[in-house]
Design an enzyme around this catalytic site. Structure first.
Site, PDB file in Angstrom:
ATOM      1  N   ASP A 113      38.600  -5.542 -45.007  1.00  0.00           N
ATOM      2  CA  ASP A 113      37.319  -5.575 -45.699  1.00  0.00           C
ATOM      3  C   ASP A 113      36.369  -6.382 -44.811  1.00  0.00           C
ATOM      4  O   ASP A 113      36.808  -7.020 -43.839  1.00  0.00           O
ATOM      5  CB  ASP A 113      37.503  -6.214 -47.074  1.00  0.00           C
ATOM      6  CG  ASP A 113      36.216  -6.281 -47.872  1.00  0.00           C
ATOM      7  OD1 ASP A 113      35.382  -5.375 -47.714  1.00  0.00           O
ATOM      8  OD2 ASP A 113      36.038  -7.249 -48.633  1.00  0.00           O
ATOM      9  N   ASP A 135      39.510  -9.785 -49.914  1.00  0.00           N
ATOM     10  CA  ASP A 135      39.399 -10.985 -50.746  1.00  0.00           C
ATOM     11  C   ASP A 135      39.448 -10.675 -52.237  1.00  0.00           C
ATOM     12  O   ASP A 135      39.697 -11.576 -53.041  1.00  0.00           O
ATOM     13  CB  ASP A 135      38.093 -11.724 -50.450  1.00  0.00           C
ATOM     14  CG  ASP A 135      36.871 -10.930 -50.893  1.00  0.00           C
ATOM     15  OD1 ASP A 135      36.575  -9.892 -50.279  1.00  0.00           O
ATOM     16  OD2 ASP A 135      36.224 -11.327 -51.881  1.00  0.00           O
ATOM     17  N   ASP A 180      33.084  -8.439 -46.137  1.00  0.00           N
ATOM     18  CA  ASP A 180      32.595  -9.670 -46.765  1.00  0.00           C
ATOM     19  C   ASP A 180      33.760 -10.540 -47.226  1.00  0.00           C
ATOM     20  O   ASP A 180      34.648 -10.095 -47.954  1.00  0.00           O
ATOM     21  CB  ASP A 180      31.692  -9.329 -47.954  1.00  0.00           C
ATOM     22  CG  ASP A 180      30.440  -8.592 -47.520  1.00  0.00           C
ATOM     23  OD1 ASP A 180      29.698  -9.130 -46.685  1.00  0.00           O
ATOM     24  OD2 ASP A 180      30.222  -7.459 -48.000  1.00  0.00           O
TER      25      ASP A 180
END
Length: 548
Positions: A101, A386, A103
């Site tokens: 990912d 995250d 961010d």
């Protein structure tokens, strides 16, 4: 070494039966202090009733001395914040493809971003949703909420729930003020339990309860609590569902309107952390022949500027596939959306996508076409993200990929766990709990007073330990002794978890991670340090010298 001291103290405890002299053989395995606790009568050799109180306090003092011996000064700092922790055995030797990912995975952001999001969404509420001007007096409080909390929309309750769906008493807030435990229990029909149907949504959204799982939700929880606090404090009637939706929409507008992207792009040095370490991780993997891909919900222009800042203008040459605006988590489940190619300026092309080319940028699409075009399947793929739901859950449960969770809060929590205050508080709390369990067979009036005093001290210790992490909600991983609902999902949806992607630099690319075998309740502890304290199930730093 701390380990030798712990083992020696444990041997003394076992040989002495928990008191001063050697333990004689006992025909009653349930004798308090002599064996497993059970619903039996007090030990035949116990003092007469008049002396029971003194006997219990003597055992208390013995345990105090034992705990002091168990925790020499060097016992602290057992855990390394830069380590990677395994929920499942995984060998990096078998991983051929690494996915990421963007961010809070490739790009880690400074906490300075949160007050910006809070203030912008607060102003949107006032200026566009016509909320009272008085809300502008609230500023972002970074120490109020933690990730993983649940919000009961009809009751306006922000709270922490454990792995068994019980509210942790003392962690329910309406607005900025705690709700008394008695009121919480009354609100849920005389129990702390939250019914499964309210919390069982796969992506953390039940019919009336939402779980805040990503790091961007911290300013959202703070703003939601501030707005509720204002309405309650000024006696204003409001519809809880409308207020909740307005706040979440205002937070969404900050992202949709590109405000957050603008802040980061204007000052990347301020907002982007560990950029050089991200470059080091990616370069190292490529140098060892690994294939890399990126799947993010962020737009290309934003990702491109961030990656140029961290990695350089040729960052796309490190990745075999780059997908932006993927619309996760539906990317993993919806077969209908096709891939679209972007040109160098980020404009959409009309090509029919028959293969995913290195150095090119693709938008949307779906995982099923991704698997068909790349043939990257199963446990040879390791994906990092995250968000436990949007990034990892589908990949692990439906597609058999290996997954790694990035949990930035882990670094701070480990540093707290390594403090002498935490170690002593927790170890004595565990020891006191053991005393309560074993000594509850004494039920005369004086003994009950002693046990009540111990219960009070235990509760005080629990509150002290909780406040070390966060005064309102404690640790994101624990609700007193139970794992949190967040921890339950972390274990279920990730093979590995770590504070940042840079932790990979501390391990060889063929390293095998082994989860520690923690005993089930009916199993005997296998390690002496577990037997001593019930909490030291962690490798010593001396055994992990290669990890910085």
């Amino acid at each position: 070494m701390a380990g030798a001291g712990l083992r020696a103290a444990a041997r003394r405890w076992l040989l002495c039966g928990g008191h001063g002299g050697p333990r004689a053989a006992s025909s009653s395995p349930s004798c308090p202090g002599c064996g497993p606790p059970g619903p039996s009568a007090p030990c035949p050799s116990a003092p007469a009733s008049a002396d029971l109180s003194a006997h219990l306090w003597a055992r208390y003092q013995d345990m105090r001395r034992l705990v002091h011996d168990l925790l020499p000064p060097e016992v602290c700092s057992l855990l390394n914040p830069a380590a990677i922790y395994a929920n499942n055995e995984i060998s990096l030797r078998d991983v051929e493809v690494y996915g990421f990912d963007y961010d809070y995975t490739l790009a880690q952001y400074a906490d300075a971003l949160h007050p910006e999001i809070f203030c912008a969404a607060r102003d949107i509420l006032i200026e566009h949703y016509k909320y009272p001007e008085g809300i502008r007096k609230y500023d972002y409080n970074p120490s109020f909420a933690i990730r993983g909390l649940h919000y009961d929309i009809p009751k306006s309750l922000l709270m922490k729930i454990d792995a068994y769906h019980y509210v942790q008493l003392g962690t329910a807030y309406r607005g900025l003020h705690p709700v008394p435990d008695e009121e919480v229990i009354e609100l849920y029909g005389g129990t702390q339990h939250i019914p499964l149907y309210q919390t069982s949504g796969f992506y953390g959204k039940g019919p009336s309860i939402k779980q805040f799982m990503d790091i961007f939700s911290l300013p959202e929880m703070a703003l939601l609590s501030c707005v509720v606090d204002y309405f309650l404090g000024h006696g204003l009637e409001f519809d809880q569902a409308h207020l909740y939706k307005d706040v979440t929409d205002a937070i969404r507008d900050v992202h949709v309107k590109g405000l957050m992207y603008q802040w980061i792009e204007q000052d990347m040095e301020k907002y982007i952390l560990r950029g050089d370490e991200t470059f080091a991780v990616l370069s190292r993997l490529v140098a060892h022949g690994k294939q890399l891909f990126l799947i993010t919900n962020s737009p290309f222009s934003f990702v491109d500027k961030g990656m140029r800042h961290m990695v350089g203008p040729d960052w796309r040459q490190l990745f075999d596939v780059v997908i932006v605006q993927a619309d996760k988590p539906s990317f993993f489940t919806d077969r209908r959306k096709p891939f679209r190619k972007l040109d160098e300026k980020g404009s959409l092309q009309w090509d029919w996508i028959t293969r995913l080319e290195k150095g090119k940028i693709y938008r949307q699409g779906n995982l099923f076409d991704f698997l068909r075009l790349t043939e990257w399947r199963g446990p040879r793929v390791l994906y990092f993200g995250d968000h436990l739901y949007s990034d990892l859950a589908d990949l692990m449960l439906r597609h058999g990929w290996r997954t790694g969770a990035i949990i930035p809060e882990l670094e701070r929590e480990i540093r707290i766990i390594n403090t002498e205050q935490y170690m002593h508080s927790l170890t004595w709390q565990q020891a006191l709990t053991g005393l309560l369990e074993r000594m509850q067979t004494y039920q005369d009036a004086e003994s009950r007073q002693v046990l009540a005093a111990w219960m009070k001290e235990r509760q005080e210790l629990r509150c002290i330990t909780k406040a070390l992490f966060n005064a309102q909600f404690g640790s994101i991983f624990r609700t007193f002794h139970n794992p949190t609902y967040f921890s339950r999902r972390l274990v279920r949806f990730s093979d590995l978890y770590m504070a940042s992607l840079s932790c990979l630099l501390n391990y060889r690319v063929d390293f095998t991670f082994y989860p520690r075998r923690t005993p089930l309740q009916h199993e005997a502890p296998l390690w002496m340090d577990q037997l001593c304290t019930g909490c030291m199930k962690t490798p010593f730093l001396g055994d992990m010298a290669h990890i910085r």
